[in-house]
Scaffold this motif. Structure first.
Motif, short mmCIF file in Angstrom:
data_model
loop_
_atom_site.label_atom_id
_atom_site.label_comp_id
_atom_site.label_asym_id
_atom_site.label_seq_id
_atom_site.Cartn_x
_atom_site.Cartn_y
_atom_site.Cartn_z
N SER A 155 0.83 -1.21 0.00
CA SER A 155 0.00 0.00 0.00
C SER A 155 0.86 1.25 0.00
O SER A 155 0.62 2.20 -0.75
N ARG B 168 -5.99 5.32 -0.80
CA ARG B 168 -6.97 4.82 0.18
C ARG B 168 -8.39 4.91 -0.39
O ARG B 168 -9.21 4.00 -0.21
N ALA B 171 -8.89 2.13 -2.80
CA ALA B 171 -9.04 0.87 -2.08
C ALA B 171 -10.41 0.79 -1.43
O ALA B 171 -11.05 -0.27 -1.42
N LEU B 178 -5.84 -4.80 -2.11
CA LEU B 178 -5.18 -4.34 -0.89
C LEU B 178 -6.17 -3.85 0.15
O LEU B 178 -7.12 -3.16 -0.15
N PHE B 180 -6.51 -1.40 3.17
CA PHE B 180 -5.81 -0.30 3.81
C PHE B 180 -6.21 -0.27 5.27
O PHE B 180 -7.26 0.23 5.63
N PHE B 184 -2.17 2.34 8.05
CA PHE B 184 -1.64 2.94 6.83
C PHE B 184 -1.20 4.39 7.00
O PHE B 184 -0.05 4.75 6.75
#
Lengths: 204, 204, 204, 204
Positions: A155, B168, B171, B178, B180, B184
């Motif tokens: 990420s 983000r 995601a 992925l 997050f 993160f």
DNA sequence: GATGAATGAGGCTTCATTCAT
DNA sequence: CATGAATGAAGCCTCATTCAT
């Protein structure tokens, strides 16, 4: 080799989506720039959404191939990750790569509501998984610090790399007061390296 | 306090530009969601482009105010930079902030060709300059390493922070494989801290 | 020969601009009367303003051709001027000529502010110059009195001829109490003839 | 004396209808130019069509009064006709008269289809009848040749006079290559005089 | 009288898409 | 394969008019 009309449409669309964005890239504009008739686009590609997805997939697939090639030159996991990042950064400075389209019209953002993205997402997933592989290999071979959670690291890497390409694009369009010098990408790569490497203090 | 129609239009537009993007946010949709007649939008704001710019400016100005507030709590230059980053990261998790609109419709990307962006760019410049001030202050007071070129550092910080909010968002729309996690943003902040801090070896 | 849609649009527009004026001639009305879809008008002619200009130019060009033809039958300069006037008067009684459009929507009056009239004005200028030629030829060959200033004479002739066609139109729409009999145009022509001819006393 | 809002609206509308034509003269524009609120126009005058008719009637009534005044100075029928014409020509050079509105938006041409013109037409008829009176008086008192049919003569006079004002307007807007010098209106009047006068040869 | 917010119909135009040739 | 005319839905915006204050 002469480019056929069908391919010419794809190339023109790739460029225009990048320059104008999804909404402002019209059939008429594509046809004009490609030097063919309006109707031929639908004839070959069906809908605009479909053409767009094909463009994105083409770009992503090309990128994926480059990434694969770059791995060949990597001595260890860390280097394969860094080469991965370099591939993306390089694509962002290579107009023909169509990377601009990826930035402007992220598949996630550009398409009309309710479109079927599954194919694009599949390619995206392959990119992500390839990155995860690299990270895990690096942890395995000791070139990447072991306390990193691979998903988290991926990420961080993706957001940093794509973030920097995007920022550079905006700056290149003369928007902010910031000058993105030639030092910028190297700086990003060094940050990533420091982030991934095992603590150096032990080496000293 | 009851919200007037004029304000309701602005709020609705802020939300819709964020959710749908510029092109798909139509007068009709705004009017429906705000519960008013189509014509009222043009009556109050002139044009869609104009409304959009006002939305962006509102968001950026609010963000700027938050950033100013955050500086009050910073003990030194380094902390003011990190608080700056935190402000942006926080805005990205606060729907009412309209930050989504900034991500989806960067002033740079969304507007129709030939629009006059000067007002928005002016606000953007103020954000950039504020960051430069913070960095320079940090170098001055020793909390940020002296060998950093402020412009380059600002580029790195903005690209990292905005890159992470954008990643983000993507995601969160379920796009990549992925996840997050809550780790993160802290991870991003710690990377930035490490990037800015003077070398720790002296402390040891 | 079957009329194509493109030509049918032009013909329909020519008629409607004359009957309804510029503002009230809408795309929808044109499309309905021509039996085609709204969008086809823009497809073929770009914009309403553009279509209008083409209509005007077509009418003026046709008129110019008729005028040229009429000159062939003129024995001298005076007659070529009078034939010129006759052409205009005749056009005003010939619906297909589109002359009504010229009267209702003078290029000067109908178009939206800021439109580019240069093409129409160019054709207008050719009409004016042709008239000046005729007058000068008449002065040269002695059929028109020599003390006339050509520019002034042209102004008088045009204002008289167009004034009479316009007055007749208004009367035909039942507006004034005046009946415009068949004697009207001949009367106008005889006034013009008397205005232009050398003094008759010499003949006596 | 201070002008009330109601009167100011009428004056502003008179000017704008003349400058912009009916369709392009909007409530908003009138309100701006008059410095009052949009809604006040409808409040005072009801509909746009109604306001327009009132403007036209005002202009025509003023013109009628001027014509009546001019008759006072006429020694005979011929002179009353010529003074009549002079009144109209003078109005065409007097902006406050609103004559421009008459030319641009002839009651016959400007209004929306199906409007009730009866009031305006009534005033127009009074103008026409007044002219007929003058002509008949001239025939009676010998200042106008007896073989003229009054209706035909009136038609000729109106078309010539209004035609010349209109042509002058077009020229003043820089449209044709023609210069309308100060000789133009006198020339028109002399033509009318020659048209109406008994044959001069008998006098000699 | 006066304001200006509010309405909603309708105008011009764009555009993806279809289809006859 | 290729053309470009044709469609019609939808978008942005204007505008006369209404109405609460």
């Amino acid at each position: 080799m002469v480019m056929g009309n069908k391919e010419r449409i794809l190339e023109t669309a790739k460029r225009l989506f990048g320059e104008l964005g999804y909404a402002e890239t019209t059939y008429k504009r594509i046809a004009q720039d490609a030097g063919i008739a309006d109707g031929l686009i639908a004839h070959h590609y069906g809908s605009k959404e479909n053409l767009f997805q094909l463009v994105e997939i083409t770009i992503l697939t090309d990128l994926l191939r480059k990434i694969d090639e770059s791995r060949y030159y990597a001595s260890d996991g860390l280097n394969s990750v860094l080469n991965f990042a370099k591939c993306i950064l390089k694509a962002s400075t290579t107009p023909e790569s169509g990377f601009l389209t990826l930035l402007r019209c992220s598949p996630f953002l550009a398409n009309t509501a309710g479109a079927d993205n599954s194919e694009i997402l599949a390619v995206c997933s392959r990119v992500v998984e390839k990155m995860l592989e690299c990270i895990k290999a690096g942890i395995e071979d000791g070139s990447i610090r072991a306390d990193l959670e691979p998903n988290l690291a991926a990420s961080v890497i993706f957001s940093t790399v794509f973030g920097s390409t995007r920022a550079r694009l905006l700056a290149s369009e003369n928007i902010l007061g910031l000058n993105f010098s030639d030092d910028f990408y190297p700086e990003i790569l060094s940050i990533l390296a420091r982030y991934l490497e095992p603590l150096q203090s032990t080496k000293a």
